[in-house]
Scaffold this active site. Structure first.
Site, PDB file in Angstrom:
ATOM      1  N   GLU A 252      -7.639  -5.698   3.333  1.00  0.00           N
ATOM      2  CA  GLU A 252      -6.186  -5.552   3.251  1.00  0.00           C
ATOM      3  C   GLU A 252      -5.936  -4.061   3.365  1.00  0.00           C
ATOM      4  O   GLU A 252      -6.036  -3.325   2.381  1.00  0.00           O
ATOM      5  CB  GLU A 252      -5.699  -6.150   1.926  1.00  0.00           C
ATOM      6  CG  GLU A 252      -4.257  -6.580   1.961  1.00  0.00           C
ATOM      7  CD  GLU A 252      -3.326  -5.486   1.510  1.00  0.00           C
ATOM      8  OE1 GLU A 252      -2.744  -4.827   2.397  1.00  0.00           O
ATOM      9  OE2 GLU A 252      -3.192  -5.276   0.300  1.00  0.00           O
ATOM     10  N   CYS A 286       1.699  -0.599   0.580  1.00  0.00           N
ATOM     11  CA  CYS A 286       1.208  -0.855   1.933  1.00  0.00           C
ATOM     12  C   CYS A 286       2.255  -1.639   2.703  1.00  0.00           C
ATOM     13  O   CYS A 286       2.216  -1.685   3.929  1.00  0.00           O
ATOM     14  CB  CYS A 286      -0.146  -1.541   1.921  1.00  0.00           C
ATOM     15  SG  CYS A 286      -0.156  -3.007   0.954  1.00  0.00           S
TER      16      CYS A 286
END
Ligand code: UN1
Length: 498
Positions: A252, A286
């Site tokens: 990720e 993010c």
């Protein structure tokens, strides 16, 4: 609120006293603790212990494993305020978001408890008479979680809650910028393990440290699963190393997330959505919004209103009520932001905001004003993820062109469109729409719920964590064929008789 009070409330003051990793709060630069790195030999021992623990844990019935996670969720509920506060102290995110992060942990625990009774496999129609086919899901081994500073607790919990109910052991290597949060979570987990009473020793652990610790965990075959959150650069190195030994990785990585504002957008709603996702967490998620494509007919109005809103954002001590934006994590994050703004100017950008903001009493913190940068096109800097509150704004005239612009980034994490035109929203969500792992309508790209699978494509790494069927990455699948007849017919009708 004093750091020492929170650390003692969480029962970790004695763990945060000595060691080579100095932890400074981004709020004011104050030294709030010291944590010791593990040696490679200690990591080796932790891996051995975790593997032994796995061999016991895999035979504990999954719903019983869920009980441990249920207890963890309860303990997190009790310690929500203290844990949320240490997250704020260590990362600088506002307390609302620190508490939100703990809520995200509680939510995934609830999800995982339910999941512990739903690790379903399929039954499959066999082509052979008297045969039964099914698939079974089994625990995989040791799951190593490498987490980043910006979600120092929630990311671990998405992985750990699932990995534990799936029957794995869990080793956690936190960011060197947020080791105290990890120790606090470990302490809470320890209480849950104690109450549970029958988990094997070494089932979970925290290994603080730098690159050597990470490298050992990543390269060791006993780490059956490596779930890594962080930069694309880190993910590229981890992914290759894990693939070399045919381990499983869940990556990720970054996101250069975009939003489209159509001429039909509900402007009030769009502005609120944009503000939260571009300015929230000081642009250090993010999933933060970094690129905005606005239809030419509403462009001027949108930019003007955004600037007004940006001017009103309360920047300051994230522990204080009313603050909407805390500091950047450290000086190098500040320098990277300034360098990006300089490059944007060179590439034809018009910069609004972005300068350092001094907060009285917290002069050593790196606070900034969030920046809006009007760009003529997607230049090099626009297509680069800078972990800071910079929003590049660009004009578009045709919706297809906006989708193409959304997809032009190397990352593919999150995306959104603000529109009331159903043709546009459905187009955005279709196969020829956004190429991201998360595509939203009338919601910013950040702030996902745990129920959905979280992650993205391309340089985001392709991994999925959290909800939906993300659990499957933490287990191995066995296809079983059982012959309950007295004949032995072969598949594909093969005749193999002597
Ligand atoms: C991250 O920034 O690493 O969707 C995770 C979100 C949060 C998770 C962000 N639930 O913004």
């Amino acid at each position: 609120m004093k750091a020492s009070t929170i650390l003692s409330e969480l029962g970790i003051s004695h763990l945060a006293e000595a060691g080579d990793i100095a932890v400074h709060s981004p709020i004011n630069g104050e030294l709030i603790g010291r944590v010791a790195s593990k040696t490679v030999a200690e990591v080796d021992a932790a891996l051995a212990k975790a593997q032994d623990a796995f061999k016991v844990w895999r035979n504990v019935p999954a719903p019983r494993r869920g009980e441990l996670v249920r207890l963890l969720g309860n303990k997190l509920r009790e310690r929500k305020r203290a844990l949320g506060s240490i997250i704020t102290l260590e990362t600088g995110k506002i307390l609302q978001e620190g508490l939100g992060e703990v809520q995200e942990m509680i939510d995934i625990c609830d999800f995982a408890v339910g999941l512990s009774r739903q690790l379903y496999g399929l039954t499959i129609a066999s082509e052979r008479p008297g045969h039964r086919m099914a698939e079974t899901w089994h625990p995989l081994g040791v799951c190593t979680v490498i987490s980043a500073f910006n979600f120092p607790a929630a990311v671990w919990s998405w992985n750990a809650a699932l990995a534990l109910v799936c029957g794995n052991a869990v080793i956690w290597k936190p960011s060197e910028k947020a080791p105290l949060t990890a120790l606090a979570v470990d302490r809470i987990l320890h209480d849950a393990l104690k109450e549970f009473g029958e988990a094997p020793e070494g089932l979970t652990c925290v290994v603080n440290g730098g690159r050597d610790v990470g490298a050992k965990l990543v390269s060791d075959r006993r780490s059956s699963i490596v779930s890594a959150t962080g930069s694309t650069e880190m993910g590229r190195a981890v992914g290759v190393e894990v693939a070399r030994r045919f381990g499983r990785s869940i990556l990720e990585l970054g996101g250069n997330n975009a939003g489209i504002v159509s001429q039909t957008a509900d402007m009030e709603l769009a502005l609120r959505g944009i503000l939260f996702s571009a300015v929230g967490t000081a642009g250090q998620r993010c999933t933060s919004l970094r690129r905005l494509f606005v239809h030419e007919s509403v462009y001027d109005k949108t930019v003007e209103r955004l600037k007004t809103l940006y001017g009103k954002v309360a920047i300051g001590n994230p522990l204080e009520q009313g603050t909407l934006m805390g500091p950047l994590i450290d000086e190098s994050a500040f320098n990277r932001m300034q360098a990006a703004l300089e490059q944007a100017k060179r590439e034809g950008g018009k910069v609004f905001g972005g300068e350092r903001h001094v907060v009285a009493g917290n002069e050593n913190g790196f606070y900034v004003r969030p920046a809006i940068v009007e760009m003529p096109s997607q230049t090099e800097i626009v297509l680069k993820e800078t972990f800071a509150p910079i929003l590049y704004v660009l004009k578009y005239s045709d919706f297809n062109e906006a989708i193409e612009a959304n997809n032009a980034a190397a990352h593919g994490l999150s995306s959104c469109v603000f529109t009331t035109d159903m043709r546009e929203s459905e187009r955005f969500l279709s196969a020829s729409g956004s190429d991201c792992g998360i595509a939203n309508v009338n919601i910013g790209p950040s702030g996902a719920e745990i129920g959905g699978a979280f992650g993205g494509e391309k340089e985001t790494g392709g991994g999925r964590e959290s909800g939906s069927d993300a659990w499957k990455a933490y287990m191995r699948r066995a296809t079983n064929t059982v012959n309950f007849s007295s004949a032995l017919p072969l598949a594909q009708g093969i005749d193999f008789n002597i």
